[in-house]
Design an enzyme around this catalytic site. Structure first.
Site, PDB file in Angstrom:
ATOM      1  N   ASP A 118     -34.269  99.016  56.680  1.00  0.00           N
ATOM      2  CA  ASP A 118     -33.962 100.439  56.766  1.00  0.00           C
ATOM      3  C   ASP A 118     -32.496 100.726  56.473  1.00  0.00           C
ATOM      4  OD1 ASP A 118     -36.340 101.654  57.096  1.00  0.00           O
ATOM      5  OD2 ASP A 118     -36.202 101.939  59.267  1.00  0.00           O
ATOM      6  N   LYS A 144     -38.225 103.111  63.437  1.00  0.00           N
ATOM      7  CA  LYS A 144     -39.013 101.906  63.219  1.00  0.00           C
ATOM      8  C   LYS A 144     -40.481 102.238  62.917  1.00  0.00           C
ATOM      9  CE  LYS A 144     -40.649  97.779  65.416  1.00  0.00           C
ATOM     10  NZ  LYS A 144     -40.746  96.997  66.641  1.00  0.00           N
ATOM     11  N   ASP A 182     -43.941 102.123  70.073  1.00  0.00           N
ATOM     12  CA  ASP A 182     -44.852 101.013  70.345  1.00  0.00           C
ATOM     13  C   ASP A 182     -45.766 101.314  71.536  1.00  0.00           C
ATOM     14  OD1 ASP A 182     -42.612 101.065  71.908  1.00  0.00           O
ATOM     15  OD2 ASP A 182     -42.048  98.982  71.599  1.00  0.00           O
ATOM     16  N   ASP A 184     -38.954  92.230  65.606  1.00  0.00           N
ATOM     17  CA  ASP A 184     -37.626  92.780  65.363  1.00  0.00           C
ATOM     18  C   ASP A 184     -36.813  91.685  64.679  1.00  0.00           C
ATOM     19  OD1 ASP A 184     -38.430  94.998  66.672  1.00  0.00           O
ATOM     20  OD2 ASP A 184     -37.290  94.632  68.498  1.00  0.00           O
ATOM     21  N   GLU A 191     -26.796  94.218  62.808  1.00  0.00           N
ATOM     22  CA  GLU A 191     -27.849  93.215  62.703  1.00  0.00           C
ATOM     23  C   GLU A 191     -27.511  92.320  61.507  1.00  0.00           C
ATOM     24  OE1 GLU A 191     -31.492  95.876  64.557  1.00  0.00           O
ATOM     25  OE2 GLU A 191     -31.322  95.821  62.387  1.00  0.00           O
TER      26      GLU A 191
HETATM   27  O1  LIG Z   1     -34.533 103.354  62.064  1.00  0.00           O
HETATM   28  C1  LIG Z   1     -34.784 102.251  62.526  1.00  0.00           C
HETATM   29  C2  LIG Z   1     -34.357 101.863  63.799  1.00  0.00           C
HETATM   30  C3  LIG Z   1     -34.676 100.584  64.250  1.00  0.00           C
HETATM   31  N1  LIG Z   1     -35.373  99.723  63.477  1.00  0.00           N
HETATM   32  C4  LIG Z   1     -35.668  98.362  63.960  1.00  0.00           C
HETATM   33  O2  LIG Z   1     -36.339  98.407  65.176  1.00  0.00           O
HETATM   34  C5  LIG Z   1     -36.076  97.221  65.896  1.00  0.00           C
HETATM   35  C6  LIG Z   1     -35.793  97.525  67.350  1.00  0.00           C
HETATM   36  O3  LIG Z   1     -34.568  98.116  67.492  1.00  0.00           O
HETATM   37  P1  LIG Z   1     -33.528  97.706  68.656  1.00  0.00           P
HETATM   38  O4  LIG Z   1     -32.311  98.514  68.464  1.00  0.00           O
HETATM   39  O5  LIG Z   1     -33.386  96.236  68.721  1.00  0.00           O
HETATM   40  O6  LIG Z   1     -34.259  98.276  69.934  1.00  0.00           O
HETATM   41  P2  LIG Z   1     -34.821  97.555  71.239  1.00  0.00           P
HETATM   42  O7  LIG Z   1     -34.729  98.542  72.337  1.00  0.00           O
HETATM   43  O8  LIG Z   1     -34.228  96.236  71.466  1.00  0.00           O
HETATM   44  O9  LIG Z   1     -36.349  97.394  70.834  1.00  0.00           O
HETATM   45  C7  LIG Z   1     -37.452  97.430  71.699  1.00  0.00           C
HETATM   46  O10 LIG Z   1     -37.902  98.745  71.923  1.00  0.00           O
HETATM   47  C8  LIG Z   1     -38.227  99.474  70.743  1.00  0.00           C
HETATM   48  C9  LIG Z   1     -38.704 100.846  71.176  1.00  0.00           C
HETATM   49  O11 LIG Z   1     -39.731 100.738  72.073  1.00  0.00           O
HETATM   50  C10 LIG Z   1     -39.271  98.743  69.915  1.00  0.00           C
HETATM   51  O12 LIG Z   1     -39.404  99.393  68.701  1.00  0.00           O
HETATM   52  C11 LIG Z   1     -38.824  97.333  69.669  1.00  0.00           C
HETATM   53  O13 LIG Z   1     -39.792  96.621  68.958  1.00  0.00           O
HETATM   54  C12 LIG Z   1     -38.551  96.666  70.983  1.00  0.00           C
HETATM   55  O14 LIG Z   1     -38.118  95.338  70.781  1.00  0.00           O
HETATM   56  C13 LIG Z   1     -34.930  96.510  65.208  1.00  0.00           C
HETATM   57  O15 LIG Z   1     -35.400  95.379  64.543  1.00  0.00           O
HETATM   58  C14 LIG Z   1     -34.424  97.555  64.231  1.00  0.00           C
HETATM   59  O16 LIG Z   1     -33.926  96.974  63.082  1.00  0.00           O
HETATM   60  C15 LIG Z   1     -35.809 100.108  62.232  1.00  0.00           C
HETATM   61  O17 LIG Z   1     -36.436  99.338  61.522  1.00  0.00           O
HETATM   62  N2  LIG Z   1     -35.509 101.368  61.779  1.00  0.00           N
HETATM   63 MN   LIG Z   2     -33.735  94.654  70.206  1.00  0.00          MN
END
Ligand SMILES: O=c1ccn([C@@H]2O[C@H](COP(=O)(O)OP(=O)(O)O[C@H]3O[C@H](CO)[C@@H](O)[C@H](O)[C@H]3O)[C@@H](O)[C@H]2O)c(=O)[nH]1
Ligand SMILES: [Mn+2]
Length: 717
Positions: free
Chosen positions: A143, A274, A430, A298, A114
Site C-alpha cells: 500500500d 488493510k 478483521d 501482516d 515497515e
Molecule cells: O492502509 C493500510 C494500513 C495497514 N496495512 C497493513 O495492515 C497491517 C496491520 O497494521 P499494523 O499497523 O501492524 O496494525 P496492528 O494493530 O498491529 O494490526 C492488528 O490489528 C489490525 C486491525 O484489527 C489487523 O488488521 C492486523 O492484521 C492485526 O495484526 C500491516 O501489515 C500494514 O502494513 C495496509 O496494508 N494498508
Molecule cells: Mn502490527
C-alpha cells in the site's frame, strides 16, 4: 495407491482432535468464579440496603453493577475452553502433493516504518513453508506503492533460489533468514554451506538497506519498474502488478509463485486501509492461482513454524468437522518482547486462555494476521451453500487484463466491502468480518502450537501501544454499535457464549469510563475523608476484601501459568489501568464522535522500527514517554491526583492518630496506595528522569496543575 483411495473413503482417521480440560484446574476455576459471583451479589446487597449520608453510595452502586455485569460477561471466555491438536503426518500421507492451492497475502503499507528488509524476511519465510511449492503462492500487497519494496522483492527472488532449497534440505526452523541466522550467530554455523548462505543473506541485506543495486534491478526487472509513473506517490498511482515467479507448474527450482501488487490509489478515492488491500488481493489472486485457502499475514509476522499451513489444513480438510469451519486463527506472538513485557504487549492470557475459551463457544475471532481462510467464505459464501468451482485462473497471464481488478473504481456499486470480502468502515476490519462469517453459520478454530506459528513485532513504546489499543477499542466498540452488533445481529446465529465473548472485547471502550470514575472518586473521597467502603472490622467488608484479594491473586496465578514472570504480571496490571484510563477513554470518545458524524476514524499504522536510544531503553524495560500526547496528559493527571490524595491522607492519618479513621478509610487507602506504587514509572518519567524518553515537561506541568486544581476544588467545596 492405498492412500489415494483412503482419501475418498468415507470413514477416516481424524486429522485433528479437540480436547476439553476437565481437570482440577477447571473445577478450581469454577469454584472461584462462583465464589466471586456470590461476593458481587453480596456487595450489591450492601449498597442497596445500607444507607449512606451522601450520594457516593448511589454512584458506587452503579459502578459496581457495571463491574459485576462485565465480570459475568467475561466469564464466557473461561468457562468452556478447548484445545486443538493436529496430525500433520496423516495429512501429508493422505494428500501427498495433492494438497489444495494456498495463497498467502502479506500486507505492507509504509517502507519507512515497515522496512523492506523485514518484509522480505516475512516473504522468504512463507516461500519456504512446508508445502508443495507448485500449490503455494505468495502475494505481497504494497500500500506504500514503493519502488524500494519492489526492489527488495526482486532481491528476495534471487536469494529464494538458495534459501528455499536450503531450508527444505536441512529442515531449517524458523524459515525467516534473519531470525534463523541470528540464532546461529551465537552458536556458530553447522556447515560451510550454512555459512555461505549467511554470507549471501548479509550481502542481500546490505544491498536492500542501501538500495545499492536499484539501478541494475531497474534494467533486469524493467517490466515491473516501468509501471511506476514518474509522478507516482504512495497516495497517488496506478495499479502495479508484477508476477516475479510463476511457480504454478512443478519445476526444478521449487520456488512458489510470487506476486507483487500495489493497488491503484487516488486521493479522491477512499482506500479502506488493510481491508481494501485484502479485497484487491482476493480478486487479483483469483485470476492467477486462485488458492482454495488463504493465509493472511501482516508484513512483520514471519513464519516461525514451517508446519503451520499443514496444521491449519488438518482442521479445514478434516472430513468430519472441517467442513463447518471457515477459518483457523493462530495467536499473535512477538519476537521482540522483553522478559517482563513492560507494555503487556504479549497478551499472554488472551492467547493462552481466552481464545481457547472462545473456541469452546464456537470459535475465535479473526484477528487479522495468522489466519487461514476459505476463499469462497471470505468472498461471501454462507454456510450450507454449495462450494463454488474455483474461479478459472488464466492459463496465460495477461497482466493488463487482471490489473483493472485492483483499480479504485472497480468496487463502485459492488458488494465488495459489504457482503463480499473484508468489511469496510471499521478500524478492526478483521474482527467484524470474522463475526459476520460466524453469523453466516460458520465455526472457526484456534490453533496455538508449542512451536509458535508466526512471530511479529510488538509496539516498543508506550505511546504506540496506547495508539494501537485506542484503534482496537474504538473498532470493537463500533462493532458493538453497528448493524453487525453481536448482541442484535448475533442473536440466534451464534451461541450465547460467543455473543458474550464478543461483548467482553467490544465493551473495552465503554468499560473505561467506570474505571476512570472509580479511581478518581476513590482518591478524591480519600482526600476529603468520605468513606466509600464499609469499615474494615464490619462483616460487610468481607466481600470487598475477598474480591480484591482473590481476583488479583487469581490473575497472578493465571499469568504465571501462561509462562509470565511476577514483574511481567505487575507490568500488565499497570497496562490494564493505562489502557483503560487513556486508550479506551479516547476510543470511546472517537466512537461517539464518529457516530455523531463529527469525525472519521483513521488507521494509524504501528511502526516496526524505532531509534537506537529508545531501543536501548526498551531492552532495559524503561518506560518510554517522550512525546506530547493528550493520552499522556490524562495518565499524568490521574497519576498526580492519586499521589496528592494519598500523600494528604497519610499525613492526616499520622497527625490525627485516630484508629477509627483508618478503619473507615482502610480499603480506599490501600487502593490509592497500590495505584501510587503501580504508577511509579510514571512519576519517575515525570519528575526524576533526564533522558529523552522522559515525559515532556509541558505534560508534567499541565498534569500537576490539573491535579492540584482538582484537589483544591474538592477540599474547599
Ligand atoms: O492502509 C493500510 C494500513 C495497514 N496495512 C497493513 O495492515 C497491517 C496491520 O497494521 P499494523 O499497523 O501492524 O496494525 P496492528 O494493530 O498491529 O494490526 C492488528 O490489528 C489490525 C486491525 O484489527 C489487523 O488488521 C492486523 O492484521 C492485526 O495484526 C500491516 O501489515 C500494514 O502494513 C495496509 O496494508 N494498508
Ligand atoms: Mn502490527
Amino acid at each position: 495407491m492405498r492412500e489415494v483411495e483412503d482419501r475418498f473413503s468415507p470413514v477416516h482417521d481424524r486429522l485433528f482432535e479437540t480436547r476439553r480440560r476437565r481437570t482440577g484446574r477447571m473445577i478450581a476455576y469454577r469454584a472461584f468464579a462462583v465464589s466471586v459471583f456470590g461476593c458481587i451479589c453480596w456487595i450489591l446487597f450492601y449498597r442497596v440496603t445500607v444507607p449512606v449520608e451522601n450520594r457516593t453510595g448511589l454512584v458506587m452502586l452503579i459502578l459496581e453493577i457495571w463491574f459485576g455485569l462485565y465480570w459475568v460477561i467475561r466469564q464466557s471466555l473461561r468457562w468452556n475452553p478447548v484445545w486443538r491438536y493436529t496430525f500433520t503426518d496423516k495429512l501429508s500421507l493422505r494428500y501427498k502433493k495433492d494438497l489444495p492451492r494456498l495463497d498467502v497475502f502479506v500486507c505492507t503499507a509504509d517502507p519507512v516504518i515497515e522496512p523492506p528488509l523485514m518484509v522480505v524476511n516475512t516473504v522468504l519465510s512463507v516461500l519456504a513453508l512446508d508445502y508443495p511449492p507448485e500449490k503455494l503462492a505468495v502475494y505481497l500487497s504494497d500500500d506504500g506503492g514503493s519502488e524500494l519494496t519492489f526492489y527488495a522483492l526482486t532481491e528476495a527472488v534471487e536469494f529464494a533460489k538458495i534459501w528455499v532449497p536450503f531450508c527444505k534440505r536441512v529442515n531449517v526452523e524458523p524459515r525467516s533468514p534473519a531470525a534463523y541466522l541470528s540464532s546461529k550467530a551465537n552458536s556458530g554455523f553447522d556447515s560451510a554451506e550454512e555459512e555461505e548462505v549467511a554470507k549471501l543473506y548479509k550481502e542481500m541485506a546490505v544491498r536492500i538497506e542501501s538500495a545499492s543495486k536499484l539501478e541494475e534491478a531497474r534494467l533486469n526487472y524493467s517490466d515491473g519498474f516501468s509501471q511506476w509513473d514518474s509522478d507516482a506517490t504512495g497516495r497517488n498511482h496506478g495499479t502495479i502488478l508484477q508476477i516475479l515467479v510463476d511457480g504454478r507448474e512443478e519445476n526444478e527450482k521449487g520456488i512458489p509463485t510470487l506476486v507483487y501488487l500495489s493497488r491503484e490509489k487516488r486521493p479522491e478515492h477512499h482506500h479502506h486501509y488493510k481491508a481494501g488491500s485484502m479485497n484487491a488481493l482476493l480478486r487479483v489472486s483469483s485470476k492467477i492461482t486462485c488458492g482454495r485457502f488463504i493465509l493472511n499475514l501482516d508484513c512483520d509476522m514471519y513464519s516461525n513454524n514451517s508446519k503451520s499451513a499443514l496444521d491449519a489444513l488438518c482442521i479445514l480438510l478434516d472430513e468430519k468437522e472441517g467442513k463447518k469451519i471457515a477459518f483457523v486463527q493462530f495467536p499473535q506472538w512477538f519476537e521482540n518482547s522483553t522478559r517482563n513485557d513492560l507494555y503487556g504487549s504479549m497478551m499472554r492470557v488472551i492467547a493462552n486462555v481466552e481464545f481457547n475459551g472462545l473456541d469452546g463457544n464456537g470459535g475465535p475471532f479473526y484477528i487479522g494476521t495468522g489466519c487461514f481462510h476459505r476463499r469462497d467464505v471470505i468472498c461471501g459464501r454462507n454456510y450450507g451453500e454449495e462450494e463454488e468451482e474455483s474461479q478459472k485462473v488464466q492459463e496465460v497471464l495477461e497482466l493488463e487484463k487482471i490489473k483493472p481488478l485492483a483499480s479504485c473504481t472497480y468496487e463502485e456499486g459492488s458488494q465488495w466491502g459489504k457482503e463480499m470480502g473484508l468489511k469496510y468502515g471499521c478500524p478492526v476490519e478483521d474482527v467484524i468480518t470474522g463475526l459476520a462469517i460466524q453469523c453466516g453459520g460458520w465455526k472457526s478454530a484456534y490453533l496455538n502450537p508449542k512451536q509458535q506459528a508466526f512471530l511479529g513485532v510488538a509496539p516498543t513504546n508506550l505511546h504506540q501501544m496506547l495508539v494501537q489499543q485506542r484503534r482496537w477499542s474504538e473498532g470493537d466498540f463500533q462493532i458493538f454499535l453497528s448493524e453487525y452488533s453481536p448482541v442484535w445481529y448475533g442473536q440466534g446465529k451464534i451461541s450465547l457464549g460467543l455473543i458474550l465473548g464478543y461483548c467482553g472485547y467490544c465493551l473495552w471502550a465503554p468499560s473505561a469510563v467506570p474505571v476512570a470514575i472509580y479511581s478518581v472518586l476513590t482518591a478524591l473521597c480519600l482526600l476529603k475523608g468520605i468513606p466509600l467502603f464499609p469499615k474494615v472490622s464490619s462483616l460487610w467488608f468481607i466481600p470487598f476484601g475477598y474480591v480484591t484479594v482473590v481476583v488479583n491473586a487469581y490473575s497472578l496465578v493465571d499469568f504465571l501459568w501462561c509462562g509470565g514472570t511476577f514483574r511481567g504480571w505487575w507490568n500488565e496490571e499497570r497496562m490494564w489501568l493505562y489502557r483503560r484510563t487513556s486508550s479506551f477513554i479516547f476510543g470511546f470518545m472517537d466512537t461517539i464522535l464518529k457516530k455523531l458524524g463529527v469525525s472519521e476514524s483513521a488507521f494509524v499504522i504501528t511502526a516496526k522500527v524505532g531509534e537506537e536510544e529508545a531501543a536501548e531503553r526498551y531492552e532495559k524495560e524503561v518506560m518510554e514517554f517522550g512525546v506530547e500526547s493528550p493520552m499522556f496528559l490524562l495518565l499524568g493527571t490521574l497519576g498526580m491526583l492519586n499521589l496528592f490524595c494519598f500523600a494528604a491522607a497519610v499525613l492526616r492519618l499520622m497527625t490525627s492518630r485516630d484508629g477509627g479513621e483508618l478503619q473507615k478509610m482502610g480499603l480506599q487507602l490501600v487502593i490509592t496506595g497500590v495505584l501510587v506504587v503501580i504508577n511509579w514509572p510514571l512519576y519517575e518519567g515525570m519528575l526524576l528522569r533526564k533522558d529523552k524518553g522522559k515525559m515532556p515537561i509541558s505534560v508534567t506541568v499541565k498534569s500537576v496543575v490539573l491535579a492540584l486544581s482538582a484537589c483544591t476544588c474538592i477540599v474547599f467545596l
